[in-house]
Design a protein around this motif. Structure first.
Motif, PDB file in Angstrom:
ATOM      1  N   GLY A 116       1.393  -1.101   0.054  1.00  0.00           N
ATOM      2  CA  GLY A 116       0.157   0.068   0.123  1.00  0.00           C
ATOM      3  C   GLY A 116       1.000   1.583   0.364  1.00  0.00           C
ATOM      4  N   ASP A 117       0.574   1.950   0.951  1.00  0.00           N
ATOM      5  CA  ASP A 117       1.669   3.269   1.443  1.00  0.00           C
ATOM      6  C   ASP A 117       2.547   3.121   1.869  1.00  0.00           C
ATOM      7  OD1 ASP A 117      -0.405   5.001  -0.597  1.00  0.00           O
ATOM      8  OD2 ASP A 117      -1.354   5.764   1.192  1.00  0.00           O
ATOM      9  N   GLY A 118       2.462   1.950   2.148  1.00  0.00           N
ATOM     10  CA  GLY A 118       3.638   1.747   3.665  1.00  0.00           C
ATOM     11  C   GLY A 118       5.187   1.056   2.790  1.00  0.00           C
ATOM     12  N   SER A 119       5.969   0.003   3.521  1.00  0.00           N
ATOM     13  CA  SER A 119       6.568  -0.793   3.413  1.00  0.00           C
ATOM     14  C   SER A 119       7.191  -1.403   4.255  1.00  0.00           C
ATOM     15  CB  SER A 119       8.146  -0.177   2.039  1.00  0.00           C
ATOM     16  OG  SER A 119       8.413   0.955   2.925  1.00  0.00           O
ATOM     17  N   VAL A 120       7.728  -2.695   3.731  1.00  0.00           N
ATOM     18  CA  VAL A 120       8.628  -3.056   4.936  1.00  0.00           C
ATOM     19  C   VAL A 120       9.884  -3.921   4.151  1.00  0.00           C
ATOM     20  CG1 VAL A 120       9.430  -5.316   6.135  1.00  0.00           C
ATOM     21  CG2 VAL A 120       6.706  -4.431   5.974  1.00  0.00           C
ATOM     22  N   ALA A 121      11.333  -3.416   5.263  1.00  0.00           N
ATOM     23  CA  ALA A 121      12.402  -3.963   4.184  1.00  0.00           C
ATOM     24  C   ALA A 121      13.256  -5.116   5.379  1.00  0.00           C
ATOM     25  CB  ALA A 121      12.786  -2.507   4.685  1.00  0.00           C
ATOM     26  N   ILE A 122      14.268  -5.644   4.429  1.00  0.00           N
ATOM     27  CA  ILE A 122      15.342  -7.111   5.324  1.00  0.00           C
ATOM     28  C   ILE A 122      16.440  -6.222   5.354  1.00  0.00           C
ATOM     29  CG2 ILE A 122      15.426  -8.790   5.363  1.00  0.00           C
ATOM     30  CD1 ILE A 122      12.684  -9.966   4.514  1.00  0.00           C
ATOM     31  N   LEU A 123      17.027  -5.837   5.958  1.00  0.00           N
ATOM     32  CA  LEU A 123      18.358  -5.037   5.675  1.00  0.00           C
ATOM     33  C   LEU A 123      19.448  -7.409   5.682  1.00  0.00           C
ATOM     34  CD1 LEU A 123      18.719  -1.717   6.498  1.00  0.00           C
ATOM     35  CD2 LEU A 123      18.409  -2.599   4.626  1.00  0.00           C
TER      36      LEU A 123
END
Length: 156
Positions: free
Chosen positions: A80-87
């Motif tokens: 959607g308008d957000g996000s999830v990141a994996i570093l």
């Protein structure tokens, strides 16, 4: 059958600038003589973007140009308008397989041969955007540099 032992530890790292950061330490060990244990990190959303580290960052991928060695260190899933990141840090990226699809982030930790009694550990950072804001590339680069400065955890 108790052939594998897995340990999961989640530590909050930061809650600022519109995102929440967790360090997820995953350890795996086996009593089998010949095994290839693996742990998959999977999240579904709208679009997956994987970034290599910028050339000005002093790290193994930028200096050696070894993109084929493993997963990209910065992996972003838009929801959607957000996000999830994996570093993934320099110790985890080369041994992580990126099996992501256009709308699904799928990273396989471990998966290589694991000798009996040996413990393998990975510590990806998982970042959740807050307030419906996407995580910017600049924020990912900054968080990646913080991850690289963080000392490796002692085995327990």
């Amino acid at each position: 059958d108790q052939s594998y032992a897995i340990r999961l530890s989640i530590e909050p790292i930061a809650n600022a600038a519109g995102y929440l950061v967790f360090e997820v330490t995953v350890s795996i060990q086996t009593d089998l003589l010949d095994s290839h244990p693996m742990v998959d990190l999977i999240a579904s959303g709208d679009r997956v973007i994987s970034y290599s580290v910028d050339s000005e960052v002093d790290n193994w991928r930028a200096n050696l140009g070894r993109k084929e060695a493993g997963a990209d260190p910065l992996n972003l899933l838009e929801v959607g308008d957000g996000s999830v990141a994996i570093l993934l840090g320099q110790h985890d990226a080369p041994t992580t397989k990126n099996m992501s699809k256009s709308d699904s982030l799928q990273l396989r930790l471990f998966g290589d041969f694991l000798e009996k009694g040996v413990i393998r550990t990975a510590r990806p950072w998982v970042i959740f955007s807050l307030e419906g804001k996407a995580i910017s590339r600049e924020a990912l680069d900054s968080l990646y540099q913080e991850l690289e400065k963080r000392p490796l955890p002692l085995a327990t």
